[in-house]
Design an enzyme around this catalytic site. Structure first.
Site, PDB file in Angstrom:
ATOM      1  CG  MET A 165      -2.622  -8.375   8.251  1.00  0.00           C
ATOM      2  SD  MET A 165      -4.251  -7.639   8.111  1.00  0.00           S
ATOM      3  CE  MET A 165      -4.340  -6.697   9.639  1.00  0.00           C
ATOM      4  CB  SER A 166       1.365  -9.040   2.902  1.00  0.00           C
ATOM      5  OG  SER A 166       2.361  -8.074   3.215  1.00  0.00           O
ATOM      6  CG  ASN A 212      -0.133   0.872  12.295  1.00  0.00           C
ATOM      7  OD1 ASN A 212       0.098   0.500  11.129  1.00  0.00           O
ATOM      8  ND2 ASN A 212      -0.375   0.038  13.268  1.00  0.00           N
ATOM      9  CG  HIS A 216      -8.009  -0.118   6.878  1.00  0.00           C
ATOM     10  ND1 HIS A 216      -6.823  -0.807   6.686  1.00  0.00           N
ATOM     11  CD2 HIS A 216      -8.603  -0.057   5.657  1.00  0.00           C
ATOM     12  CE1 HIS A 216      -6.718  -1.152   5.403  1.00  0.00           C
ATOM     13  NE2 HIS A 216      -7.774  -0.703   4.763  1.00  0.00           N
ATOM     14  CE1 TYR A 262      -7.530  -8.553   3.584  1.00  0.00           C
ATOM     15  CE2 TYR A 262      -5.364  -8.656   4.632  1.00  0.00           C
ATOM     16  CZ  TYR A 262      -6.256  -8.049   3.765  1.00  0.00           C
ATOM     17  OH  TYR A 262      -5.868  -6.931   3.067  1.00  0.00           O
ATOM     18  CD  GLU A 263      -7.603 -10.374  -0.719  1.00  0.00           C
ATOM     19  OE1 GLU A 263      -8.216 -10.265  -1.792  1.00  0.00           O
ATOM     20  OE2 GLU A 263      -6.373 -10.143  -0.601  1.00  0.00           O
ATOM     21  CG  HIS A 276      -3.677  -9.435   1.807  1.00  0.00           C
ATOM     22  ND1 HIS A 276      -4.218  -8.652   0.803  1.00  0.00           N
ATOM     23  CD2 HIS A 276      -2.568  -8.802   2.240  1.00  0.00           C
ATOM     24  CE1 HIS A 276      -3.447  -7.588   0.630  1.00  0.00           C
ATOM     25  NE2 HIS A 276      -2.444  -7.647   1.490  1.00  0.00           N
ATOM     26  CB  ALA A 284       1.624  -0.946   4.763  1.00  0.00           C
ATOM     27  CG  HIS A 338      -7.191  -2.730  -3.554  1.00  0.00           C
ATOM     28  ND1 HIS A 338      -8.255  -2.156  -2.933  1.00  0.00           N
ATOM     29  CD2 HIS A 338      -6.101  -2.103  -3.063  1.00  0.00           C
ATOM     30  CE1 HIS A 338      -7.844  -1.219  -2.100  1.00  0.00           C
ATOM     31  NE2 HIS A 338      -6.530  -1.170  -2.153  1.00  0.00           N
ATOM     32  CB  SER A 394      -0.882   0.087   1.253  1.00  0.00           C
ATOM     33  OG  SER A 394      -1.164  -1.155   1.774  1.00  0.00           O
TER      34      SER A 394
HETATM   35  N1  HPA Z   1      -0.999  -4.784  11.958  1.00  0.00           N
HETATM   36  C1  HPA Z   1      -1.134  -5.636  10.918  1.00  0.00           C
HETATM   37  N2  HPA Z   1      -0.991  -5.257   9.654  1.00  0.00           N
HETATM   38  C2  HPA Z   1      -0.693  -3.963   9.422  1.00  0.00           C
HETATM   39  C3  HPA Z   1      -0.538  -3.045  10.454  1.00  0.00           C
HETATM   40  C4  HPA Z   1      -0.708  -3.484  11.797  1.00  0.00           C
HETATM   41  O1  HPA Z   1      -0.591  -2.715  12.766  1.00  0.00           O
HETATM   42  N3  HPA Z   1      -0.242  -1.850   9.884  1.00  0.00           N
HETATM   43  C5  HPA Z   1      -0.217  -2.057   8.535  1.00  0.00           C
HETATM   44  N4  HPA Z   1      -0.494  -3.334   8.255  1.00  0.00           N
END
Ligand code: HPA
Length: 261
Positions: free
Chosen positions: A201-202, A225, A236, A78-79, A76, A106, A54, A24
């Site tokens: 998550m990747s 973050n 998010h 999670y999809e 991912h 990210a 996407h 991202s």
């Molecule tokens: N956790 C999981 N995946 C993420 C995060 C996070 O804090 N930030 C960006 N992708």
């Protein structure tokens, strides 16, 4: 036809050296590809990401001197897709002749000293997804060595590239989780205790796949973050926003790294 065979056919005589997977905030880098051929995932038999808006694309061409396949959009776990599908692009790129995998993402920072916008060169990972693209893969090597998975020589090049781009970067361990919920404060403490510096998550499944097909790997995280002790709400929209803000810094580093690979 397999995704690998379809991609080779669509690329004609073009032989990529590397696969660059953009996380991202980095999508715009694909616009800098010279002589670009853009292929939708579905055109080459790759599963489409399910996240609305996407669409997955592979852009083939020369990026800052390096013949590459740039992957925009990724799948991912999670999809709800299989681990093998998450890693399909990596297999196809290796089959098309790539020998290097430059993976970006990210991530959430786990060290309270970090700030959004920080860049982390990956030294190693924790695959905490409970999944692997090599499960049930049949003929591919199953028992893959994962020491030195994040190539030490390429990590050194990444540090040099950061210096040239005027960025201060650190090295760290990336923990890959399924998501899509962000981490609880207890999970954040656990990840810290396990030695992780960033969480996302990747990446981990793609890197396992890359090592199975003998690609050299270099990974870079953009911290969007930071999880602080006691719990930090993770939003998010803020993660996406920090990706957009920090993306150009990471892009500047990649512009230096690509010609050095
Ligand atoms: N956790 C999981 N995946 C993420 C995060 C996070 O804090 N930030 C960006 N992708």
């Amino acid at each position: 036809m397999s995704a690998a065979a379809a991609l080779r056919e669509r690329l004609g005589g073009f032989r990529p050296r590397a696969l660059l997977t953009l996380g991202s905030g980095l999508s715009a880098l694909a616009d800098e590809v010279d002589g670009a051929i853009a292929l939708g995932f579905s055109e080459v038999g790759l599963p489409e990401p399910t996240v609305p808006g996407h669409a997955g694309r592979i852009v083939a061409g020369t990026l800052h001197g390096l013949p590459v396949l740039v992957q925009q959009g990724r799948l991912h776990l999670y999809e709800g897709v299989a681990a093998r599908d998450v890693a399909a692009c990596v297999r196809a790129a290796a089959d098309a002749g790539a020998d290097t995998f430059l993976v970006t993402n990210a991530a959430g920072g786990l060290d309270p000293a970090m700030s959004p916008g920080d860049v982390l060169v990956l030294a190693d990972h924790l695959n905490l997804t409970g999944a692997s693209p090599l499960v049930g893969a049949g003929g591919t090597p199953q028992f893959v060595d994962m020491t030195g998975a994040y190539d030490p020589a390429l990590r050194a090049l990444a540090h040099r590239a950061a210096e040239l781009a005027g960025l201060t970067v650190t090295e760290g361990v990336y923990a890959g989780l399924v998501g899509p919920a962000y981490e609880t404060p207890a999970e954040v403490r656990m990840l810290r205790a396990l030695g992780a510096d960033a969480v996302g998550m990747s990446t981990v499944l793609e890197v396992v796949q890359a090592r199975a097909v003998a690609l050299r790997v270099v990974g870079v995280s953009l911290v969007t973050n930071v999880h602080r002790p006691g719990g930090t709400p993770t939003d998010h929209a803020e993660v996406l926003d920090a990706g957009r803000t920090g993306g150009p810094r990471l892009a500047a580093m990649l512009r230096e790294l690509l010609p050095a690979l």
